[in-house]
Design a protein around this motif. Structure first.
Motif, mmCIF file in Angstrom:
data_model
loop_
_atom_site.group_PDB
_atom_site.id
_atom_site.type_symbol
_atom_site.label_atom_id
_atom_site.label_comp_id
_atom_site.label_asym_id
_atom_site.label_seq_id
_atom_site.Cartn_x
_atom_site.Cartn_y
_atom_site.Cartn_z
ATOM 1 N N GLU A 160 40.933 -89.288 25.256
ATOM 2 C CA GLU A 160 39.531 -88.296 24.900
ATOM 3 C C GLU A 160 39.770 -87.247 23.929
ATOM 4 O O GLU A 160 38.966 -87.191 22.885
ATOM 5 N N ALA A 161 40.692 -86.687 23.966
ATOM 6 C CA ALA A 161 41.287 -85.454 23.093
ATOM 7 C C ALA A 161 41.682 -86.039 21.673
ATOM 8 O O ALA A 161 40.951 -85.477 20.665
ATOM 9 N N ALA A 162 42.086 -87.009 21.593
ATOM 10 C CA ALA A 162 42.319 -87.757 20.422
ATOM 11 C C ALA A 162 41.084 -88.432 19.639
ATOM 12 O O ALA A 162 41.064 -88.180 18.561
ATOM 13 N N VAL A 163 40.129 -88.880 20.393
ATOM 14 C CA VAL A 163 39.040 -89.327 19.566
ATOM 15 C C VAL A 163 38.071 -88.197 19.205
ATOM 16 O O VAL A 163 37.709 -88.370 18.200
ATOM 17 N N LYS A 164 38.135 -87.123 19.976
ATOM 18 C CA LYS A 164 37.479 -86.079 19.646
ATOM 19 C C LYS A 164 38.114 -85.273 18.422
ATOM 20 O O LYS A 164 37.188 -84.926 17.318
ATOM 21 N N TYR A 165 39.301 -85.199 18.312
ATOM 22 C CA TYR A 165 40.045 -84.708 17.282
ATOM 23 C C TYR A 165 39.579 -85.577 16.132
ATOM 24 O O TYR A 165 39.434 -84.691 14.872
ATOM 25 N N LEU A 166 39.671 -86.649 16.029
ATOM 26 C CA LEU A 166 39.593 -87.634 14.986
ATOM 27 C C LEU A 166 38.118 -87.552 14.465
ATOM 28 O O LEU A 166 38.147 -87.540 13.166
ATOM 29 N N LEU A 167 37.137 -87.614 15.422
ATOM 30 C CA LEU A 167 35.634 -87.622 14.806
ATOM 31 C C LEU A 167 35.601 -86.267 14.066
ATOM 32 O O LEU A 167 35.076 -86.284 13.046
ATOM 33 N N LEU A 168 35.821 -85.295 14.807
ATOM 34 C CA LEU A 168 35.641 -83.776 14.133
ATOM 35 C C LEU A 168 36.495 -83.696 13.012
ATOM 36 O O LEU A 168 35.841 -82.992 11.941
ATOM 37 N N GLY A 169 37.714 -84.392 13.120
ATOM 38 C CA GLY A 169 38.605 -83.968 11.908
ATOM 39 C C GLY A 169 38.059 -84.786 10.638
ATOM 40 O O GLY A 169 38.185 -84.047 9.432
ATOM 41 N N ALA A 170 37.504 -85.888 10.906
ATOM 42 C CA ALA A 170 37.246 -86.806 9.776
ATOM 43 C C ALA A 170 35.675 -86.142 9.231
ATOM 44 O O ALA A 170 35.865 -86.164 7.877
ATOM 45 N N PHE A 171 34.942 -85.344 10.100
ATOM 46 C CA PHE A 171 33.659 -84.708 9.460
ATOM 47 C C PHE A 171 34.235 -83.387 8.557
ATOM 48 O O PHE A 171 33.804 -83.176 7.547
ATOM 49 N N SER A 172 35.482 -82.764 9.092
ATOM 50 C CA SER A 172 35.961 -81.709 8.365
ATOM 51 C C SER A 172 36.519 -82.154 6.783
ATOM 52 O O SER A 172 36.435 -81.504 5.722
ATOM 53 N N SER A 173 37.076 -83.149 7.073
ATOM 54 C CA SER A 173 37.848 -83.751 5.752
ATOM 55 C C SER A 173 36.836 -84.285 4.776
ATOM 56 O O SER A 173 37.113 -84.126 3.762
ATOM 57 N N GLY A 174 35.687 -84.840 5.422
ATOM 58 C CA GLY A 174 34.347 -85.201 4.413
ATOM 59 C C GLY A 174 33.808 -84.004 3.783
ATOM 60 O O GLY A 174 33.753 -83.923 2.267
ATOM 61 N N VAL A 228 32.883 -73.588 -3.000
ATOM 62 C CA VAL A 228 33.612 -72.709 -2.067
ATOM 63 C C VAL A 228 33.363 -72.722 -0.686
ATOM 64 O O VAL A 228 34.032 -72.828 0.135
ATOM 65 N N VAL A 229 31.978 -72.853 -0.479
ATOM 66 C CA VAL A 229 31.702 -72.898 0.970
ATOM 67 C C VAL A 229 32.064 -74.165 1.589
ATOM 68 O O VAL A 229 32.685 -74.029 2.700
ATOM 69 N N THR A 230 31.976 -75.104 0.911
ATOM 70 C CA THR A 230 32.388 -76.560 1.766
ATOM 71 C C THR A 230 34.098 -76.666 1.890
ATOM 72 O O THR A 230 34.309 -77.042 2.804
ATOM 73 N N VAL A 231 34.671 -76.226 0.702
ATOM 74 C CA VAL A 231 36.034 -76.148 0.868
ATOM 75 C C VAL A 231 36.408 -75.047 2.121
ATOM 76 O O VAL A 231 37.244 -75.537 2.872
ATOM 77 N N ALA A 232 35.974 -74.126 2.073
ATOM 78 C CA ALA A 232 36.303 -73.162 3.117
ATOM 79 C C ALA A 232 35.841 -73.696 4.538
ATOM 80 O O ALA A 232 36.654 -73.308 5.504
ATOM 81 N N ALA A 233 34.545 -74.290 4.650
ATOM 82 C CA ALA A 233 34.310 -74.864 5.773
ATOM 83 C C ALA A 233 35.400 -76.203 6.118
ATOM 84 O O ALA A 233 35.735 -75.710 7.497
ATOM 85 N N GLY A 234 35.704 -76.999 5.442
ATOM 86 C CA GLY A 234 36.673 -77.872 5.914
ATOM 87 C C GLY A 234 37.992 -76.950 6.223
ATOM 88 O O GLY A 234 38.718 -77.694 7.116
ATOM 89 N N LEU A 235 38.332 -76.247 5.647
ATOM 90 C CA LEU A 235 39.924 -75.688 5.822
ATOM 91 C C LEU A 235 39.783 -74.495 7.269
ATOM 92 O O LEU A 235 40.552 -74.493 7.937
ATOM 93 N N PHE A 236 38.422 -74.103 7.384
ATOM 94 C CA PHE A 236 38.170 -73.193 8.597
ATOM 95 C C PHE A 236 38.351 -74.173 9.802
ATOM 96 O O PHE A 236 38.799 -73.621 10.911
ATOM 97 N N PHE A 237 37.977 -75.448 9.683
ATOM 98 C CA PHE A 237 38.112 -76.324 10.866
ATOM 99 C C PHE A 237 39.558 -76.602 10.906
ATOM 100 O O PHE A 237 39.899 -76.688 12.190
ATOM 101 N N LYS A 238 40.316 -76.782 9.942
ATOM 102 C CA LYS A 238 41.688 -76.964 10.319
ATOM 103 C C LYS A 238 42.260 -75.879 11.005
ATOM 104 O O LYS A 238 43.413 -76.199 11.716
ATOM 105 N N VAL A 239 42.017 -74.582 10.582
ATOM 106 C CA VAL A 239 42.765 -73.429 11.480
ATOM 107 C C VAL A 239 42.126 -73.188 12.591
ATOM 108 O O VAL A 239 42.286 -72.341 13.416
ATOM 109 N N ALA A 240 41.039 -73.802 13.036
ATOM 110 C CA ALA A 240 40.279 -73.737 14.249
ATOM 111 C C ALA A 240 39.730 -72.311 14.150
ATOM 112 O O ALA A 240 39.989 -71.204 15.325
ATOM 113 N N ALA A 241 38.975 -71.697 12.988
ATOM 114 C CA ALA A 241 38.110 -70.512 12.913
ATOM 115 C C ALA A 241 36.805 -70.831 13.651
ATOM 116 O O ALA A 241 36.124 -71.988 13.240
#
Length: 510
Positions: A160-174, A228-241
């Protein structure tokens, strides 16, 4: 920025060696019996060692930025510093993993190969000087982490953790890919030419070109703001801000504990390396509007992380929320670093030192949880720490050291990191942010000492005594030494952090 160019292959030799050793592990794993799987860890350590030696040799190129592959990557002190952190974190996790995987009955070679592949991605994130290279490095790291998170295939929680990480990670990568595409569009539309009046031959995804194009449009341009907003949002997800932190507690709890330790340190450090590379250079001309936003995200991360951690009974979830609060401190350092016409070196020192110290004290804290894992006993709950001082005095003392450092108590590394960040905020006249940072040490003391109280003052809840292998003992000794030494005598570690600042200093024109 003046970048000298050298032999391309030499520039990426550390990454190539990691990739080759990772591929070798995948092949070798088929030739090993069940009792011989630990040899994969030996091969992985050799890969990290060879890569580290090649990284050390790159120091001979000097303090200037050296470019390769038409300027798409650069080797500079910034990359060397972060590359060192990635390799040390990988080596520590490998040492902690052998016994853990045996207990979980998941001792497969692809685990170590994925660790090396993730490290390759992280190193390209730090050395990338082109949007495409940076994104490829990020996705190489992310895909490896998605698989590692679900590595305990027989446990539903891990899946379950892997699926959640994959789905939210794909969104942030987008989001990040969309922001990068906007940056490419801005640089493609800009009227740029070389000194001879001819069109630039450098790709429009190069950070030099992006920086110049953003400067021409200015900080109030709507397209620049959206990029800048979209790039920052994607990176803030990766650092869990906050508010992009929701994935962290579930992923930390469900993933194998060794992977949790690796994700909490390596993923954050690599993502911050990419964020610093972008904000300290590409976004520098338009930084005015973003200092307040980063400050607000930092305060929100401190608030949510600390308050949520107070209510947790699972150690891994508690450390997940505490890691969110640490992200807040690092972002406060970034606020100070971006302030003023030339930035603030103390803020940059604080960020670099904090990321360095965070790697050792966080992996150390998770290492104690790893030691508690036994057949039939997961050891993730705070109650599992009960009476640790009687069951294993050495483990209890190490736990105390790591908890005190995470809380920011002197004379340990965590205190020095917080001190430099708060000092930089005062120097740049962000007094309210400095006050928030200082006050949030109080709730951190409470929930870290909850763990210490269970370990030192409660009666043992079982007779299980943590037993460390030789590799785990070595890893714990290294992490304890650095955590204590960097607090008692921080000068050489501060110099190491300052070494990584050659890049920003040269960019600021000093």
């Amino acid at each position: 920025m003046n970048i000298a160019f050298r032999h391309d292959f030499f520039m990426i030799l550390p990454e190539v060696q990691l990739a080759l050793f990772g591929l070798a592990i995948l092949i070798l794993d088929y030739l090993l019996g069940v009792k011989e799987k630990a040899f994969n860890a030996v091969v992985a350590m050799f890969g990290v060692g060879f890569s580290g030696y090649s990284l050390f040799r790159l120091r001979a190129l000097g303090p200037d930025a050296i470019g390769g592959f038409a300027g798409s990557i650069i080797v500079d002190p910034f990359f060397l510093f972060f590359g060192m952190i990635f390799l040390v974190a990988t080596a520590l996790v490998i040492l902690l993993s052998v016994r853990y995987l045996q207990i979980e009955d998941e001792h497969h070679g692809e685990y170590y190969a994925l660790l090396l592949f993730a490290t390759v991605g992280m190193m390209f994130m730090a050395s990338g000087y082109d949007l495409i290279v940076q994104f490829l490095g990020l996705e190489t790291m992310a895909i490896s982490f998605y698989i590692l998170t679900g590595f305990l295939r027989h446990q539903r929680r891990s899946n379950e953790a892997a699926v959640k990480y994959l789905l939210l990670g794909a969104f942030s990568s987008g989001l990040l890919a969309y922001g990068f595409s906007l940056l490419y569009g801005i640089s493609a539309m800009a009227d740029l030419s070389g000194p001879d009046g001819l069109p630039l031959q450098v790709p429009r995804t190069n950070l030099d070109v992006v920086r110049t194009a953003l400067a021409l449009r200015g900080p109030t341009d709507l397209l620049v703001m959206l990029a800048v907003v979209t790039v920052a949002a994607g990176l803030f997800f990766k650092v869990a801000a906050v508010p992009f932190h929701q994935w962290a507690p579930d992923v930390y709890e469900g993933a194998p504990t060794t992977v949790t330790a690796y994700v909490s340190v390596a993923s954050k450090t690599a993502s911050f390396a990419l964020l610093l590379r972008l904000f300290l250079y590409a976004f520098w001309p338009v930084r005015v509007n973003w200092i307040e936003i980063i400050g607000a995200v930092a305060v929100a991360s401190l608030t949510v992380g600390n308050l949520a951690a107070i209510t947790q009974s699972n150690v891994k979830r508690l450390l997940a929320y505490s890691s969110i609060s640490h992200v807040g401190y690092i972002l406060l350092g970034l606020v100070a670093a971006l302030s003023g016409p030339d930035g603030n070196e103390t803020g940059l020192q604080g960020v670099a030192f904090y990321l360095f110290a965070y790697a050792f004290m966080t992996i150390g804290a998770f290492a104690i949880v790893i030691l508690l894992r036994r057949q039939g006993l997961i050891g993730n709950e705070i109650d599992d720490m009960n009476g640790l001082i009687k069951r294993s005095p050495a483990a209890a003392v190490l736990l105390l050291i790591f908890m005190l450092s995470l809380a920011g108590i002197p004379p340990l590394a965590g205190f020095v990191g917080k001190y430099y960040i708060l000092l930089a905020l005062v120097q740049t006249q962000h007094y309210y942010l400095a006050l928030f940072g200082a006050l949030y040490i109080v709730p951190a003391l409470y929930y870290y000492f909850r763990i210490v109280e269970h370990a030192w003052l409660r009666e043992p809840s079982g007779e299980v005594r943590p037993q460390a292998t030789a590799g785990q003992s070595l890893a714990l000794a290294v992490m304890c030494f650095v955590t204590v030494a960097a607090g008692v005598y921080p000068e050489p570690f501060i110099r190491l952090a300052s070494y990584s600042l050659v890049l920003p200093a040269s960019l600021f024109g000093r």
